[in-house]
Design an enzyme around this catalytic site. Structure first.
Site, PDB file in Angstrom:
ATOM      1  N   TYR A 101     -37.406 -23.501  28.197  1.00 44.18           N
ATOM      2  CA  TYR A 101     -38.256 -23.245  27.043  1.00 44.18           C
ATOM      3  C   TYR A 101     -39.312 -22.168  27.290  1.00 44.18           C
ATOM      4  CZ  TYR A 101     -36.513 -27.731  25.186  1.00 44.18           C
ATOM      5  OH  TYR A 101     -35.730 -28.759  24.741  1.00 44.18           O
ATOM      6  N   HIS A 133     -30.076 -30.885  31.107  1.00 43.63           N
ATOM      7  CA  HIS A 133     -30.261 -30.363  29.750  1.00 43.63           C
ATOM      8  C   HIS A 133     -28.975 -30.402  28.919  1.00 43.63           C
ATOM      9  CE1 HIS A 133     -33.161 -27.488  27.484  1.00 43.63           C
ATOM     10  NE2 HIS A 133     -32.491 -28.243  26.640  1.00 43.63           N
TER      11      HIS A 133
END
EC number: 1.1.1.-
Length: 321
Positions: free
Chosen positions: A62, A143
């Site tokens: 991110y 993830h």
């Protein structure tokens, strides 16, 4: 119906049932730019802390972990908060995405492009901890189960096993208080647990909202004590979901906002949830969901919205081998 504000994971770690999502950007076609915009976090993270959030869901990909770390560091330095007041989640092993999506190649990688998968995971973990300026995270997640374009199932399964064993080692030495996965299907979870009787993940973070339900994975996780955490609970602002007449009618009935109805539905369904907003009043509103309850009719009406094929705003994990 009383809902606890925390959820106890299988290893005894207590996790807040609502965390603030730290992915900023656009992936659903609402703008010409597709990718992460971490600069938006500089204002949002302190606002979320002021609103009362104590759990933050981030990821190495991110690009916001340095901002989260800096914001927390200021509170730690002033004595307003301690490390024990905060629950931090991060995610590693995000695969490469299509070229038009603006995500750093330094933060994403495919298993078949990495010489030593375990070492890459360790290196990324240390980078995340450095950015966060923390000694450990509370929850560490894989993830994605594998590269988006890969069709070699054996390679993907072996890579997941290597990543998970590395996670188990990080957990054993205290770098992560709990470990889990994100975007894993039932098939991915079964394979992971079957391989050498590895530790069952404590959390599976998946896209879930009234228009996107995967009852198979939810049933599997309930059976095996895996907590489901819903990301994109508002469908990433897409699909017109917050204007849905069913949700609007239920919100009017309880004199609350539609977003509060959605979050309450998640919590009463046994899921943790990750709302994200850049507006201070919405941040406070999204935490204020413990003073009312949906009845059985409300719950059934919302469940019915997801009776068809899931309408996703992110990639379909069923396409990952």
């Amino acid at each position: 119906m009383t809902i606890d504000q925390t959820i106890t994971l299988r290893n005894g770690v207590t996790m807040p049932s609502i965390a603030f999502g730290c992915a900023f950007g656009d992936w659903v076609g609402g703008s010409e730019f597709q990718g992460f915009l971490p600069e938006q976090a500089w204002r949002a993270i302190p606002m979320a802390l002021d609103a009362g959030y104590r759990a933050f869901d981030g990821a190495h990909a991110y690009g916001t972990e340095r901002i989260v770390g800096a914001s927390l560091g200021q509170r730690f330095a002033s004595g307003a908060l301690t490390r024990e007041d905060i629950f931090i989640t991060t995610k590693l092993a995000h695969p490469r995405t299509s070229p038009e999506v603006n995500i750093s190649h330094l933060r994403t990688w495919n298993a078949d492009e990495v010489e030593d998968i375990g070492q890459r995971v360790l290196d990324d973990m240390m980078r995340s901890l450095d950015d966060l300026a923390l000694g450990y995270v509370d929850l560490l997640l894989i993830h994605w189960p594998g590269p988006f374009e890969n069709r070699d199932a054996a390679l993907a399964r072996d890579a997941r096993r290597t990543i998970w064993r590395t996670f188990m080692a990080l957990h054993d030495k205290g770098a992560a208080r709990a470990i889990g996965v994100s975007n894993f299907t039932t098939a991915h979870l079964r394979e992971l647990v079957e391989d050498d009787q590895l530790t069952t993940p404590m959390v599976n973070q998946i896209e879930a909202h009234p228009y996107c339900r995967d009852r198979d994975i939810e049933a599997y996780c309930r059976e095996h004590g895996i907590v489901i955490t819903a990301y994109a609970p508002f469908a990433s602002g897409a699909l017109g979901m917050l204007g849905d007449p069913v949700l609007t009618a239920i919100a009017n009935k309880h004199d609350v906002a539609v977003g509060q109805v959605v979050l309450r539905w998640h919590l009463q369904s046994g899921r943790a949830v990750l709302p994200k907003t850049s507006k201070a009043h919405r941040m406070r509103e999204n935490l204020d969901v413990f003073g009312f309850a949906l009845d059985e009719e409300d719950m059934a009406a919302i469940d019915a919205l997801g009776s068809g094929a899931p309408r996703r705003t992110c990639a379909d994990p069923n396409d990952v081998v």
